[in-house]
Design a protein around this motif. Structure first.
Motif, PDB file in Angstrom:
ATOM      1  N   THR A 196     105.986  60.013  26.719  1.00 20.83           N
ATOM      2  CA  THR A 196     107.260  60.235  26.035  1.00 20.83           C
ATOM      3  C   THR A 196     107.939  58.979  25.516  1.00 20.83           C
ATOM      4  N   ASP A 197     107.451  57.799  25.843  1.00 16.67           N
ATOM      5  CA  ASP A 197     108.187  56.589  25.462  1.00 16.67           C
ATOM      6  C   ASP A 197     107.355  55.668  24.581  1.00 16.67           C
ATOM      7  N   LEU A 198     106.746  56.230  23.550  1.00 14.59           N
ATOM      8  CA  LEU A 198     105.995  55.408  22.610  1.00 14.59           C
ATOM      9  C   LEU A 198     106.960  54.627  21.721  1.00 14.59           C
ATOM     10  N   ALA A 199     106.575  53.426  21.362  1.00 19.27           N
ATOM     11  CA  ALA A 199     107.351  52.643  20.406  1.00 19.27           C
ATOM     12  C   ALA A 199     106.893  52.979  19.001  1.00 19.27           C
ATOM     13  N   TYR A 200     107.841  52.975  18.060  1.00 15.95           N
ATOM     14  CA  TYR A 200     107.430  53.351  16.712  1.00 15.95           C
ATOM     15  C   TYR A 200     106.667  52.203  16.056  1.00 15.95           C
ATOM     16  N   ASN A 201     105.870  52.598  15.092  1.00 19.98           N
ATOM     17  CA  ASN A 201     105.061  51.670  14.313  1.00 19.98           C
ATOM     18  C   ASN A 201     104.174  50.805  15.201  1.00 19.98           C
ATOM     19  N   THR A 202     103.688  51.408  16.251  1.00 20.09           N
ATOM     20  CA  THR A 202     102.820  50.689  17.177  1.00 20.09           C
ATOM     21  C   THR A 202     101.489  51.421  17.272  1.00 20.09           C
ATOM     22  N   SER A 203     100.406  50.645  17.269  1.00 18.55           N
ATOM     23  CA  SER A 203      99.073  51.243  17.370  1.00 18.55           C
ATOM     24  C   SER A 203      98.671  51.383  18.834  1.00 18.55           C
ATOM     25  N   TYR A 204      98.038  52.462  19.136  1.00 16.29           N
ATOM     26  CA  TYR A 204      97.573  52.732  20.483  1.00 16.29           C
ATOM     27  C   TYR A 204      96.107  53.135  20.425  1.00 16.29           C
ATOM     28  N   ALA A 205      95.383  52.780  21.460  1.00 19.76           N
ATOM     29  CA  ALA A 205      93.994  53.211  21.599  1.00 19.76           C
ATOM     30  C   ALA A 205      93.865  53.930  22.932  1.00 19.76           C
ATOM     31  N   VAL A 206      93.244  55.108  22.887  1.00 16.24           N
ATOM     32  CA  VAL A 206      93.063  55.899  24.101  1.00 16.24           C
ATOM     33  C   VAL A 206      91.577  56.183  24.265  1.00 16.24           C
ATOM     34  N   ASN A 207      91.064  55.940  25.463  1.00 11.50           N
ATOM     35  CA  ASN A 207      89.663  56.202  25.752  1.00 11.50           C
ATOM     36  C   ASN A 207      89.524  57.511  26.519  1.00 11.50           C
ATOM     37  N   PHE A 208      88.596  58.330  26.069  1.00 12.83           N
ATOM     38  CA  PHE A 208      88.301  59.581  26.747  1.00 12.83           C
ATOM     39  C   PHE A 208      86.840  59.541  27.204  1.00 12.83           C
ATOM     40  N   SER A 209      86.578  60.024  28.386  1.00 11.63           N
ATOM     41  CA  SER A 209      85.195  60.172  28.824  1.00 11.63           C
ATOM     42  C   SER A 209      85.071  61.457  29.611  1.00 11.63           C
ATOM     43  N   ASP A 210      83.895  62.061  29.588  1.00 12.01           N
ATOM     44  CA  ASP A 210      83.674  63.299  30.332  1.00 12.01           C
ATOM     45  C   ASP A 210      82.443  63.139  31.209  1.00 12.01           C
ATOM     46  N   TYR A 211      82.404  63.885  32.280  1.00 13.07           N
ATOM     47  CA  TYR A 211      81.228  63.862  33.137  1.00 13.07           C
ATOM     48  C   TYR A 211      81.176  65.164  33.909  1.00 13.07           C
ATOM     49  N   PHE A 212      79.969  65.521  34.288  1.00 15.90           N
ATOM     50  CA  PHE A 212      79.762  66.776  34.998  1.00 15.90           C
ATOM     51  C   PHE A 212      80.166  66.632  36.461  1.00 15.90           C
ATOM     52  N   THR A 213      80.495  67.783  37.059  1.00 13.90           N
ATOM     53  CA  THR A 213      80.719  67.787  38.498  1.00 13.90           C
ATOM     54  C   THR A 213      79.391  67.493  39.184  1.00 13.90           C
ATOM     55  N   PRO A 214      79.402  67.097  40.453  1.00 13.64           N
ATOM     56  CA  PRO A 214      78.172  66.591  41.085  1.00 13.64           C
ATOM     57  C   PRO A 214      76.998  67.552  41.054  1.00 13.64           C
ATOM     58  N   THR A 215      77.261  68.855  41.113  1.00 11.16           N
ATOM     59  CA  THR A 215      76.143  69.804  41.122  1.00 11.16           C
ATOM     60  C   THR A 215      75.483  69.852  39.750  1.00 11.16           C
ATOM     61  N   ALA A 216      74.182  69.704  39.728  1.00 14.03           N
ATOM     62  CA  ALA A 216      73.458  69.715  38.455  1.00 14.03           C
ATOM     63  C   ALA A 216      73.366  71.129  37.904  1.00 14.03           C
ATOM     64  N   ILE A 217      73.185  71.234  36.598  1.00 11.03           N
ATOM     65  CA  ILE A 217      72.997  72.541  35.950  1.00 11.03           C
ATOM     66  C   ILE A 217      71.508  72.704  35.689  1.00 11.03           C
ATOM     67  N   THR A 218      70.880  73.622  36.385  1.00 12.75           N
ATOM     68  CA  THR A 218      69.438  73.804  36.255  1.00 12.75           C
ATOM     69  C   THR A 218      69.090  74.162  34.818  1.00 12.75           C
ATOM     70  N   ASN A 219      68.125  73.466  34.260  1.00 12.04           N
ATOM     71  CA  ASN A 219      67.612  73.708  32.913  1.00 12.04           C
ATOM     72  C   ASN A 219      68.662  73.532  31.822  1.00 12.04           C
ATOM     73  N   ASN A 220      69.841  73.079  32.194  1.00  8.88           N
ATOM     74  CA  ASN A 220      70.867  72.865  31.180  1.00  8.88           C
ATOM     75  C   ASN A 220      71.484  71.482  31.299  1.00  8.88           C
TER      76      ASN A 220
END
Length: 880
Positions: free
Chosen positions: A502-526
């Motif tokens: 909620t407190d972004l400064a105007y005219n300011t550039s921001y970079a956001v990193n997103f990453s995803d990963y599976f839960t520990p249990t593997a998905i068989t054949n997928n």
């Protein structure tokens, strides 16, 4: 000719009764209308009455229409209603699809209708139950069967067929009546190979006639007359009346005779299961033309010795035929299955053929047992038993590539089925309905099968994830992101995760990193399948460097800039949206990056109110009484932003402790306007929203309950209710007509596609605002439904009335005024407090007729009222 041949040749039925020249199930098709985002769409497939052989009988459409009825209940058991629909089968290409806004358990009933004289009669019916979920496309099948007659009293059926003596030798005829379903035929009379000349000759015509008692009801009549080489035939609908005689009379013309072909032979199937011989009970034989190998042109039963015989019209097949055998593979267990096997030899037909005998249909059926287990991960409360398992071979055309039959898991989650051998890849769909919710996953567990497989094939465990096997990690240089923020799905109800800065400064550039990963249990054949279909949706509050945001297991960086000229946009909301139950069916969540995009309203001068000639301006009935809409000039000097929609229940409940309306699915919904709240609640919410977004509150609230007092700082930049003048100015969007100007409409009338109101009755000759009456919803809809006015504001007309700041005074607006804020404060003005203690509401609601939705129409309501499910609000704030 043998007696059996004539019987089987004559007692055949129409194949496609639902549309002319069509043997496939009838589908409701067409392009669905533009609809609110929460709407569910149902494609209906109506089947039944379509497996009778089309041999000697023409493709005459018997059914003229199908009538649909809808009966539903919501999750709490409250009844839901939807207008009935009638489908005219004469022009199916223009039939609309069926749309639902109400989630719940719906029973859809279809009635097949025929035309008897000038009267429509319903002779067949069927129903299905579907669980309607918002934003889902659902396919439902209804199979029609005969409606039993009201009584079992008999009538009399009489017939007379005349054949000119010079046409041909008549040595056989048949008349058959059958009910409107797939039950056994009801023979009326059957005469085979009598002695020529045994029929009486009257006036040069061979006369075949008779009578027979028949139970009251509607029947198909199939009639045939001729000999072993050619026949004349007829199809009709007969209504047998109790205690009365129904006559069928016809004189045969030479043009009605067609050549016929008698087919006969034997049928055997050599079946194996996992390489070992197994018994196969042959039930029937079907014949297809090679020109249309998907639609049978005739079928008949096979006797205990494997012999069969049928009669077809030569015009149905001109070159060659393919034969199939239908029957049951005996396994001695509960999984005995029906199979249809093809015979590849195709006898040719010539114009001189009168019969093809001795056709030995010998088919090989080589089956293999397919087995496995199901593990519906994430749905521990529903168990592993009674899951439906369907293998199929084509991801793009699942419905038409199923193999084997439906299998269900046992208490241990295991299943098995028989399939015909083939080489290729199969995929699995698993589904189960629990408490009216159908959980389904498709495209699971791709498995390669070789035709060389010798015995049972155990495909292993099919893991179906019903909570996304995914975690999202957000990190970057945003304020408040000193440490990574991780969003983890926790239950089946988690459809959306939101992170707000909620407190972004105007005219300011921001970079956001997103990453995803599976839960520990593997998905068989997928485990290698990580395609989630994320999409970045960027509003005008920020620019973004990445056009396509995709999650592929690696970090993905999103860069945006808070624009300088909109320094009030300090809120960034990052939303991972699982689109209701899409993660249940497809497992494809999507990412949305957004900020709220208010509509800028630039101040100007306009005429407020209505002219004396405007219909609907007088009194509560619009016709009598005194008008409080005196037209006058208003000058607005303050530029402001206005929310494009009413405040939603989701947004309201983020800040307010008391939830919005909770009385059923027609009025409750995250995306629907907040209702059943007071004017004071709206004012309090405005302050809280201002505080969350770092804006100075507009209102000062003192006291409690009915003694509350509210004062305004009109120069504060925070959120507030619009004044009545600000609301009407924005609603008109430069229109001087009765309504705002919508795209393609001039503002003098409304349609049900423009607003949510009571559009069910024409007001022609009274107000003339609703020239195209339609079906009204009868409840509120989502806040961003319906087209916006020319300034981008939605639902300014209809859906819910909207609170304004002003106290209501019928005489206040009579002369020109600048930046009006209402007639005063009831807590400090004794005259207003005593004579009118109501606040203005504007815009009309879902239950109001069109004249009450006019831009000038004024309503009023106590600021303490909390029991109105048709009143909500939207907010404004100063631009600078």
């Amino acid at each position: 000719m043998k007696t059996a041949a004539i019987k089987r040749g004559i007692l055949v039925f129409l194949a496609a009764l639902l549309c002319a020249g069509c043997n496939s199930p009838f589908k409701l098709s067409g392009t669905p209308p533009v609809k609110p985002a929460a709407l569910a769409h149902v494609t209906l497939i109506i089947t039944g009455l379509n497996d009778r052989s089309r041999t000697l009988f023409p493709d005459t459409p018997v059914f003229t229409s199908v009538r649909l009825e809808f009966e539903g209940t919501d999750a709490g058991g409250s009844p839901l209603s939807k207008a009935p629909m009638e489908i005219l089968l004469t022009n199916p290409s223009v039939i609309p699809d069926v749309d639902f806004e109400n989630a719940g358990n719906w029973i859809i009933t279809a009635y097949g209708r025929i035309l008897v004289g000038t009267e429509q009669k319903e002779v067949a019916e069927g129903s299905t139950t579907v669980n309607i979920v918002a934003n889902e496309d659902i396919t439902a099948t209804i199979t029609l069967t005969s409606i039993p007659p009201d009584t079992t009293e008999n009538g009399t059926f009489g017939w007379q067929i005349k054949v000119p003596q010079t046409l041909l030798v008549v040595n056989a005829y048949s008349l058959t009546l059958s009910a409107f379903d797939n039950a056994a035929n009801m023979p009326v009379n059957l005469s085979d190979e009598p002695i020529p000349g045994s029929y009486p000759v009257v006036g040069g015509n061979i006369v075949i006639e008779g009578t027979q008692p028949i139970p009251e009801g509607y029947y198909f009549l199939q009639a045939s007359v001729g000999n072993a080489d050619q026949r004349a035939y007829y199809v009709d609908v007969v209504h047998i009346h109790a205690h009365r005689t129904t006559r069928f009379e016809h004189t045969v013309a030479s043009s009605e005779f067609v050549p016929i072909l008698t087919l006969s032979g034997t049928a055997t199937v050599n079946a194996t299961i996992n390489g070992a011989s197994s018994p196969f009970v042959v039930n029937g034989i079907r014949v297809y033309s090679t020109a249309d190998p998907a639609t049978p042109i005739a079928n008949t039963t096979v006797n205990g010795a494997g012999n069969w015989e049928m009669v077809i019209s030569k015009r149905t097949v001109t070159t060659s035929m393919v034969f199939t055998v239908t029957g049951t593979l005996l396994t001695g267990a509960a999984d005995e299955q029906e199979f249809e096997t093809k015979y590849t030899l195709s006898p040719s037909v010539t114009t001189t053929d009168t019969n093809l005998s001795g056709i030995a249909v010998i088919c090989a059926l080589d089956t293999i047992t397919l087995a496995g287990a199901v593990n519906p991960q994430g749905l521990s409360e529903v168990g592993t038993s009674d899951w439906e398992v369907r293998p199929y071979t084509n991801l793009a055309d699942r419905a038409n590539s199923y193999i084997g039959t439906l299998a269900r898991t046992n208490n241990a989650g295991n299943w098995s089925m028989l399939i015909e051998r083939f080489t290729g890849t199969i995929y699995f769909a698993i589904q189960k309905e629990v408490d009216l919710i159908r959980y389904e996953r498709v495209g699971l567990h791709p498995t390669s099968i070789s035709i060389l497989q010798a015995s049972l094939l155990d495909v292993g465990t099919i893991n179906g994830w019903f909570i996304p096997p995914l975690q999202i990690k957000i990190a970057g240089d945003l304020p408040g992101l000193d440490v990574p923020k991780t969003l983890i799905p926790s239950s089946i109800d988690n459809k959306q995760f939101t992170y707000t800065v909620t407190d972004l400064a105007y005219n300011t550039s921001y970079a956001v990193n997103f990453s995803d990963y599976f839960t520990p249990t593997a998905i068989t054949n997928n485990s290698a399948t990580r395609e989630y279909g994320f999409t970045g949706v960027v509003p005008r509050a920020c620019s973004i460097a990445t056009d396509n945001i995709t999650f592929n297991g690696d970090s993905t960086q999103v860069t945006f800039t808070s624009r300088a000229y909109v320094d009030h946009y300090k809120t960034l909301k990052i939303t991972l949206d699982f689109d209701n139950d899409d993660y249940v069916t497809y497992g494809k969540p999507r990412l949305t990056i957004e900020t709220r995009h208010e509509v800028p309203i630039n101040a100007d001068t306009f005429n407020m109110g209505s002219p004396s000639t405007e219909k609907g301006r007088f009194g509560e009935d619009g016709l009598t009484g005194t008008s409080d809409e005196e037209r006058h000039q208003v000058i607005l000097n303050r530029n402001y932003y206005m929310m494009p929609t009413e405040v939603t229940q989701e947004l309201y409940q983020e800040l307010m402790p008391t939830p919005s309306y909770t009385g059923g699915t027609n009025f409750a919904g995250a995306s629907k306007p907040v209702v059943n709240i007071s004017w004071f609640d709206a004012v309090e919410f405005a302050n809280k929203l201002s505080e969350r977004e770092g804006l100075p509150p507009v209102y000062t609230i003192t006291g409690t309950g009915a003694a509350r007092s509210v004062t305004v700082n009109w120069n504060a930049a925070g959120w507030r209710l619009p004044t009545e003048a600000e609301w009407e100015y924005a609603a008109r969007a430069d229109s001087t007509e009765q309504f705002a100007i919508f795209s393609g409409y001039d503002g003098t009338t409304l349609r049900g596609t423009q607003a949510n109101y009571d559009s069910s009755t024409s007001d022609a000759g009274v107000f003339d605002y609703n020239p195209y009456p339609g079906t009204s919803l009868g409840y509120i809809t989502v806040a961003d439904s319906y087209i916006a006015n020319d300034w981008g504001l939605q639902n300014m007309h209809g859906n819910v009335w909207e609170y304004c700041w002003d106290w209501h005074d019928a005489d206040y607006y009579t002369t020109g005024v600048t930046d009006p804020t209402g007639p005063g404060d009831a807590t400090s003005d004794p005259e207003i407090n005593n004579t009118n203690s109501k606040r203005v509401i504007r815009g009309g609601g879902y239950a109001d007729p069109a004249w009450r939705l006019r831009s000038a129409k004024r309503g009023s309501l106590s600021p303490l009222a909390v029991n109105r499910n048709d009143v909500g609000f939207r907010l404004v704030r100063l631009q600078n």
